[in-house]
Design an enzyme around this catalytic site. Sequence first.
Site, PDB file in Angstrom:
ATOM      1  N   CYS A  11       0.831  -1.207   0.000  1.00  0.00           N
ATOM      2  CA  CYS A  11       0.000   0.000   0.000  1.00  0.00           C
ATOM      3  C   CYS A  11       0.865   1.257   0.000  1.00  0.00           C
ATOM      4  O   CYS A  11       2.041   1.236   0.364  1.00  0.00           O
ATOM      5  CB  CYS A  11      -0.916  -0.008   1.232  1.00  0.00           C
ATOM      6  N   ASP A 135      -5.655  -3.044  11.251  1.00  0.00           N
ATOM      7  CA  ASP A 135      -4.454  -2.228  11.376  1.00  0.00           C
ATOM      8  C   ASP A 135      -4.308  -1.810  12.836  1.00  0.00           C
ATOM      9  O   ASP A 135      -5.218  -1.999  13.645  1.00  0.00           O
ATOM     10  CB  ASP A 135      -4.587  -0.991  10.480  1.00  0.00           C
TER      11      ASP A 135
END
Length: 231
Positions: A11, A135
């Site tokens: 990412c 996350d």
Amino acid sequence: MNSMRTRIKICGLTREQDIDAAVAAGVDAIGFVFYAKSKRCLTPLRAAQLRRAVPAFVDVVALFVNPAEDEVRAVLDQVGPELLQFHGDETPQDCARYGHRFLRAFRAGAPGLDTAEDLASACRAYGEAAGWLFDSYSAGYGGSGHGFDYALLDDVKDDPVSRPLILSGGLNAENVGQAVQTLRPWGVDVSSGVEVEQGIKSSDRISLFVAAVQAADARLKSEAVLMNKQH
């Protein structure tokens, strides 16, 4: 859910050469960030340029944090991502309104998401998601390099309605193998763990990360074969 092959997403890509390195290493998806407070943030125009470097069978994921509807629609129109990723306080309705496949990210350890039971309960509202991404809790909505207590995922893993689990937060080539073997996630997502500075990836770190995931998958497969033989 044990896929026996852990999917890999890199990412926060901002350069064509980093996309090339990720593709060459064999990743399954790349992420573009559309969050203005991130140093990895792209405009739709720049993301559309980068999109052209992404070959077939590698997904593009567009990451948003509490976006305005027109921001998301501009990215859908100009960039054409395969998946949207919502990383803020978006409701199930916010995520589904575009009629597009999406991932829902949860900041494990955040207030209200700081027990296994509370985290699993929050996840269940997003049953339409193509995956649940976990996350660490930080002020910057991802990319902090910090991990979290994997015990927070105990109830999510055991939930019969669980969506594919994607692990993020503090991953790098040194720790991702153990994380894969412990949690057996559907996929892993890394940003800062393969960077030399924010938004600038290292081809060597990407290669090492992918190799570590593949080695963990190979160990899990060998263990499964051995277990089958014993039974």
